[in-house]
Motif scaffolding. Structure first.
Motif, PDB file in Angstrom:
ATOM      1  N   PRO A  20       0.840  -1.202   0.000  1.00 34.77           N
ATOM      2  CA  PRO A  20       0.000   0.000   0.000  1.00 34.77           C
ATOM      3  C   PRO A  20       0.866   1.239   0.000  1.00 34.77           C
ATOM      4  CG  PRO A  20       0.084  -0.976   2.189  1.00 34.77           C
ATOM      5  CD  PRO A  20       0.760  -1.953   1.255  1.00 34.77           C
ATOM      6  N   ASN A  21       0.342   2.318  -0.594  1.00 34.90           N
ATOM      7  CA  ASN A  21       1.115   3.560  -0.684  1.00 34.90           C
ATOM      8  C   ASN A  21       1.559   4.065   0.680  1.00 34.90           C
ATOM      9  OD1 ASN A  21       0.881   3.638  -3.441  1.00 34.90           O
ATOM     10  ND2 ASN A  21      -0.962   4.893  -3.422  1.00 34.90           N
ATOM     11  N   SER A  22       0.691   3.909   1.675  1.00 36.90           N
ATOM     12  CA  SER A  22       1.001   4.440   2.993  1.00 36.90           C
ATOM     13  C   SER A  22       2.129   3.684   3.672  1.00 36.90           C
ATOM     14  CB  SER A  22      -0.254   4.409   3.871  1.00 36.90           C
ATOM     15  OG  SER A  22      -0.733   3.085   3.983  1.00 36.90           O
ATOM     16  N   ALA A  23       2.482   2.486   3.152  1.00 36.18           N
ATOM     17  CA  ALA A  23       3.516   1.673   3.788  1.00 36.18           C
ATOM     18  C   ALA A  23       4.879   1.879   3.145  1.00 36.18           C
ATOM     19  CB  ALA A  23       3.136   0.197   3.714  1.00 36.18           C
ATOM     20  N   ASP A  61      -9.101  12.135   1.544  1.00 33.20           N
ATOM     21  CA  ASP A  61      -9.785  10.964   2.119  1.00 33.20           C
ATOM     22  C   ASP A  61      -8.784   9.878   2.501  1.00 33.20           C
ATOM     23  OD1 ASP A  61     -12.282  12.105   1.867  1.00 33.20           O
ATOM     24  OD2 ASP A  61     -12.711  11.161  -0.071  1.00 33.20           O
ATOM     25  N   GLU A  62      -7.785   9.668   1.662  1.00 37.99           N
ATOM     26  CA  GLU A  62      -6.757   8.680   1.974  1.00 37.99           C
ATOM     27  C   GLU A  62      -5.937   9.120   3.178  1.00 37.99           C
ATOM     28  OE1 GLU A  62      -5.878   6.884  -2.513  1.00 37.99           O
ATOM     29  OE2 GLU A  62      -4.830   8.689  -1.797  1.00 37.99           O
ATOM     30  N   ALA A  63      -5.686  10.423   3.276  1.00 38.62           N
ATOM     31  CA  ALA A  63      -4.918  10.950   4.403  1.00 38.62           C
ATOM     32  C   ALA A  63      -5.665  10.763   5.713  1.00 38.62           C
ATOM     33  CB  ALA A  63      -4.594  12.420   4.177  1.00 38.62           C
ATOM     34  N   VAL A  64      -6.995  10.895   5.682  1.00 38.16           N
ATOM     35  CA  VAL A  64      -7.801  10.658   6.881  1.00 38.16           C
ATOM     36  C   VAL A  64      -7.626   9.206   7.341  1.00 38.16           C
ATOM     37  CG1 VAL A  64     -10.160  10.400   7.731  1.00 38.16           C
ATOM     38  CG2 VAL A  64      -9.521  12.442   6.466  1.00 38.16           C
ATOM     39  N   LYS A  65      -7.655   8.274   6.392  1.00 41.23           N
ATOM     40  CA  LYS A  65      -7.485   6.860   6.735  1.00 41.23           C
ATOM     41  C   LYS A  65      -6.092   6.606   7.302  1.00 41.23           C
ATOM     42  CE  LYS A  65     -10.718   5.238   3.174  1.00 41.23           C
ATOM     43  NZ  LYS A  65     -10.867   4.457   1.914  1.00 41.23           N
ATOM     44  N   ASP A  66      -5.081   7.213   6.678  1.00 40.53           N
ATOM     45  CA  ASP A  66      -3.710   7.034   7.147  1.00 40.53           C
ATOM     46  C   ASP A  66      -3.528   7.595   8.558  1.00 40.53           C
ATOM     47  OD1 ASP A  66      -3.105   5.899   4.723  1.00 40.53           O
ATOM     48  OD2 ASP A  66      -2.181   7.707   3.883  1.00 40.53           O
ATOM     49  N   ALA A  67      -4.066   8.799   8.782  1.00 40.03           N
ATOM     50  CA  ALA A  67      -3.918   9.444  10.087  1.00 40.03           C
ATOM     51  C   ALA A  67      -4.670   8.674  11.165  1.00 40.03           C
ATOM     52  CB  ALA A  67      -4.414  10.886  10.021  1.00 40.03           C
ATOM     53  N   SER A  93       0.948  12.393   5.034  1.00 38.34           N
ATOM     54  CA  SER A  93       0.245  11.639   3.996  1.00 38.34           C
ATOM     55  C   SER A  93      -0.086  12.520   2.799  1.00 38.34           C
ATOM     56  CB  SER A  93      -1.038  11.034   4.575  1.00 38.34           C
ATOM     57  OG  SER A  93      -1.714  10.251   3.608  1.00 38.34           O
ATOM     58  N   ARG A  94      -0.562  13.734   3.062  1.00 35.26           N
ATOM     59  CA  ARG A  94      -0.892  14.654   1.969  1.00 35.26           C
ATOM     60  C   ARG A  94       0.360  15.082   1.210  1.00 35.26           C
ATOM     61  NH1 ARG A  94      -4.039  15.958  -0.822  1.00 35.26           N
ATOM     62  NH2 ARG A  94      -4.947  18.003  -0.384  1.00 35.26           N
ATOM     63  N   GLU A  95       1.476  15.268   1.925  1.00 34.54           N
ATOM     64  CA  GLU A  95       2.733  15.635   1.281  1.00 34.54           C
ATOM     65  C   GLU A  95       3.217  14.529   0.349  1.00 34.54           C
ATOM     66  OE1 GLU A  95       4.569  18.234   1.082  1.00 34.54           O
ATOM     67  OE2 GLU A  95       3.754  19.602   2.560  1.00 34.54           O
ATOM     68  N   ARG A  96       2.855  13.298   0.654  1.00 33.68           N
ATOM     69  CA  ARG A  96       3.252  12.163  -0.179  1.00 33.68           C
ATOM     70  C   ARG A  96       2.353  11.990  -1.401  1.00 33.68           C
ATOM     71  NH1 ARG A  96       4.369   7.671   4.604  1.00 33.68           N
ATOM     72  NH2 ARG A  96       6.472   8.385   5.160  1.00 33.68           N
ATOM     73  N   GLY A  97       1.362  12.864  -1.529  1.00 38.20           N
ATOM     74  CA  GLY A  97       0.507  12.812  -2.702  1.00 38.20           C
ATOM     75  C   GLY A  97      -0.806  12.098  -2.506  1.00 38.20           C
ATOM     76  N   ARG A  98      -1.113  11.709  -1.283  1.00 38.96           N
ATOM     77  CA  ARG A  98      -2.377  11.030  -1.002  1.00 38.96           C
ATOM     78  C   ARG A  98      -3.525  12.039  -1.031  1.00 38.96           C
ATOM     79  NH1 ARG A  98      -2.796   5.583  -0.392  1.00 38.96           N
ATOM     80  NH2 ARG A  98      -3.507   5.507   1.773  1.00 38.96           N
TER      81      ARG A  98
END
Length: 225
Positions: free
Chosen positions: A15-18, A206-212, A198-203
């Motif tokens: 996954p992108n977040s990993a 909505d994806e950043a909310v999940k990551d956070a 997460s947002r700085e990584r291009g997410r």
């Protein structure tokens, strides 16, 4: 199956977040005279981070452009002037060009490329990001390109200027305000930090909310263990 296919398949399973951060830290710039090059880059307003000897033969000289997460190392192990086309992103290319001229740098005029990728004088006709350029060289002929970017493409970060960071923090505040009422007890800074990274990584937001949220819940679990 080729090794390339194997690598691609493994990559799609992550996954992108990993993804592990791999941040470009230093770029070596080949020069003939370290002191002359050091003086030139310092005259641009670049910060001198280091100048010391390692052993008897190796001198470490590092400078960083204003606002840049990446620095340069002045090297004498490659052909002087062989570094070509390093990009310096600026939010206002005309202001950046004017500042360099005041500092005594010979800077080209602003230019853009036509449909056949030929350089044409003047700003990009649509004034779009990534479309306007100028260039200059150091005393050895290493060539730098100024590129105007006001809005970054997805996945390339969001910029580190005050306006962008303010908007990002306000966005984080809004999204955290929706999450907080039903969330387990936590410190807001923990959620904010994970969201902003997460947002700085291009997410997406909505994806950043999940990551956070995932980060906060994992941290809470570790603290309770």
């Amino acid at each position: 199956m080729s090794s390339t296919q194997t690598i691609n398949e493994r990559a799609t399973q992550l996954p992108n977040s990993a993804a592990v951060d791999m941040k470009l830290e230093v770029v070596a710039i080949p020069v003939s005279d370290v002191d002359r090059a050091k003086g030139f880059y310092a005259s641009l307003g670049w910060t001198l981070d280091a100048d010391f000897m390692i052993g008897k033969d190796f001198r470490a000289v590092q400078l960083t452009p204003p606002g840049s997460p990446c620095s340069i190392h002045l090297s004498t192990t490659a052909v002087p002037g062989s570094a070509q086309g390093m990009f310096l992103v600026v939010s206002d290319i005309e202001a950046a060009r004017s500042e360099l001229i005041v500092r005594g740098v010979d800077v080209s005029g602003v230019f853009h490329f036509d449909g056949d990728h030929h350089p044409v004088p003047g700003l990009d006709v649509k004034l779009q990001s990534y479309g306007s350029y100028a260039s200059f060289s150091d005393p050895d002929g290493n060539r730098w390109i100024l590129q105007q970017v006001k809005t970054r493409l997805p996945g390339r970060g969001l910029g580190n200027d005050v306006t962008t960071l303010t908007e990002l923090l306000q966005e984080a505040e809004t999204r955290h305000g929706v999450y907080e009422p039903t969330a387990p007890k936590h410190h807001w800074s923990q959620w904010y930090a994970a969201y902003v990274v997460s947002r700085e990584r291009g997410r997406t937001s909505d994806e950043a909310v999940k990551d956070a949220t995932l980060h906060t819940e994992r941290a809470r679990g570790v603290a309770q263990a």
